[in-house]
Design an enzyme around this catalytic site. Structure first.
Site, short mmCIF file in Angstrom:
data_model
loop_
_atom_site.label_atom_id
_atom_site.label_comp_id
_atom_site.label_asym_id
_atom_site.label_seq_id
_atom_site.Cartn_x
_atom_site.Cartn_y
_atom_site.Cartn_z
N TRP A 1 0.83 -1.21 0.00
CA TRP A 1 0.00 0.00 0.00
C TRP A 1 0.86 1.25 0.00
CZ3 TRP A 1 -4.18 -1.40 -1.94
CH2 TRP A 1 -4.83 -2.57 -1.56
N ASP B 1 -1.50 6.68 6.43
CA ASP B 1 -2.54 5.74 6.00
C ASP B 1 -2.77 4.78 7.17
OD1 ASP B 1 -4.08 3.71 4.96
OD2 ASP B 1 -2.74 3.24 3.30
N LYS C 1 -12.01 -1.80 7.13
CA LYS C 1 -11.16 -2.66 7.94
C LYS C 1 -11.39 -2.53 9.43
CE LYS C 1 -7.92 -3.49 4.34
NZ LYS C 1 -7.51 -2.43 3.41
C1 LIG Z 1 -6.82 -2.04 2.28
C2 LIG Z 1 -5.83 -0.97 2.37
C3 LIG Z 1 -5.75 0.04 1.40
C4 LIG Z 1 -6.64 0.07 0.18
O1 LIG Z 1 -7.92 0.41 0.53
P1 LIG Z 1 -9.06 0.66 -0.55
O2 LIG Z 1 -10.13 1.25 0.29
O3 LIG Z 1 -9.40 -0.67 -1.13
O4 LIG Z 1 -8.55 1.59 -1.57
C5 LIG Z 1 -4.82 1.04 1.58
N1 LIG Z 1 -3.99 1.03 2.64
C6 LIG Z 1 -4.04 0.08 3.58
C7 LIG Z 1 -3.09 0.13 4.74
C8 LIG Z 1 -4.96 -0.96 3.48
O5 LIG Z 1 -5.00 -1.91 4.42
#
Ligand SMILES: *Cc1c(COP(=O)(O)O)cnc(C)c1O
Length: 356
Positions: A101, A169, A193
């Protein structure tokens, strides 16, 4: 039917009471006779929902009255990879490359300016978090990923920066542990998540870092405009925001992030001590960087894979397969996963060792 023990990495388990309340509200939102899916996003009922979600998010991060705004937007965390750069990158930004990511975030940001990768663990397939790097002065911001969902590593501390804004993030560990969230100037997290269903992304941003780039920013990409419009520039992802609000209420009722951290630590201790004890398994990452959210591990002898897979599936466990770039197994243990589910998995691992 008993619900499976859901270790899925995302979309993932949410509290059962949230699923129940959400499904009621699809038919009848709080006795209004109308579905959450059919009311106007400008109705007072929904405005109340999104305002509550925004204020609960700030409250749970202990960022009330500290110059931060919370927004719900669409496009997932992946949209934030480019939006952060669109809004903050004038000349040069620094990135920590700690997983897939992070690498995607770097790739998108390169559309907007110069990116310096400050440190990377790519050379070892991201099994650890780099440490002891120097951060140059004068960066527009530094970007990090607090939890690397795919590889199962987690940052335990964050760079101390004086002038440079810190962007994070936090998609896969937001609301899971008690850290000083005011060390970040911008936090983003896809809902699916630890907070709600896919569709909404939470952004928490310190207002003073905005408005400093010279480019024109299209409306749908513009944090300042979304702040001004209270996250209602266009139709927000109504259902995802609603369920996120329910989860945030559940979080508040259950002791907030401090209580979650205790629970998550206990779950992580349980699974990692079994991974280390059990002669058949080994952890994928450096011990000191292990994630409380996503525990990655592999069978030492790959020949045993079909047998182990059969065993955990028959124990009503779901979503244990590792990401394709890592292989093996990944137990994702988000806030709503009970310690009982982790005990079931640990028992399966113990039983497997005895019978093999
Ligand atoms: C799942 C995830 C993403 C991507 O998320 P989307 O909502 O599918 O774009 C980005 N960063 C992290 C740390 C993730 O776990």
């Amino acid at each position: 039917m008993e619900r499976p023990h859901n270790f899925s990495a995302g979309p993932c388990i949410l509290p059962l009471e949230v699923f129940e309340k959400a499904s009621q509200s699809v038919i009848d939102l709080d006795g209004s006779g109308l579905s959450i899916l059919e009311i106007s996003h400008r109705s007072s009922a929904f405005v109340e929902v999104i305002e509550k979600a925004r204020s609960l998010a700030l409250e749970q991060l202990n960022l009330n009255n500290k110059g931060y705004k919370a927004l719900f937007m669409q496009g997932g965390a992946s949209m934030q990879f480019l939006m952060t750069a669109y809004n903050l990158l004038q000349k040069k930004a620094g990135y920590l490359d700690t997983g897939t990511w992070s690498a995607n975030a770097i790739k998108e940001a390169r559309n907007f300016g110069e990116i310096e990768v400050i440190a990377s663990s790519k050379d070892s397939n991201y099994t650890y978090i780099p440490k002891n790097y120097t951060i140059p002065e004068g960066l527009d911001y530094l970007h990090c990923t607090s939890n690397n969902t795919i590889f199962g590593t987690q940052m335990k501390s964050f760079p101390h920066l004086k002038e440079t804004p810190l962007v994070c993030d936090m998609s896969s560990d937001i609301f899971s542990r008690n850290i000083d969230f005011s060390q970040f100037d911008l936090i983003y997290a896809g809902a699916q998540k630890n907070m709600g269903p896919a569709g909404a992304t939470l952004i928490v941003v310190k207002e003073e870092i905005l408005g400093k780039v010279s480019r024109n920013i299209p409306s749908m990409m513009n944090y300042e405009l979304f702040i001004k419009k209270k996250s209602m520039f266009n139709t927000p992802p109504v259902f995802s925001v609603y369920v996120s609000m329910l989860t945030l209420e559940w979080l508040a009722r259950n002791g907030g992030v401090s209580a979650m951290e205790k629970k998550n630590q206990a779950k992580a201790d349980l699974i990692y001590s079994e991974i280390d004890r059990n002669s058949l398994f080994e952890g994928f990452t450096a011990k000191e960087d292990r994630s409380m959210m996503n525990a990655t591990f592999t069978l030492k002898n790959k020949v045993l894979t079909p047998k182990f897979d059969e065993l955990w599936k028959s124990a009503n466990i779901n979503g244990l397969n590792g990401h394709r770039s890592v292989g093996g197994y990944r137990a994702s243990m988000y806030n709503a996963l009970s310690i009982e589910s982790v005990k079931v998995l640990v028992d399966v691992m113990k039983h497997f060792e005895k019978t093999i």
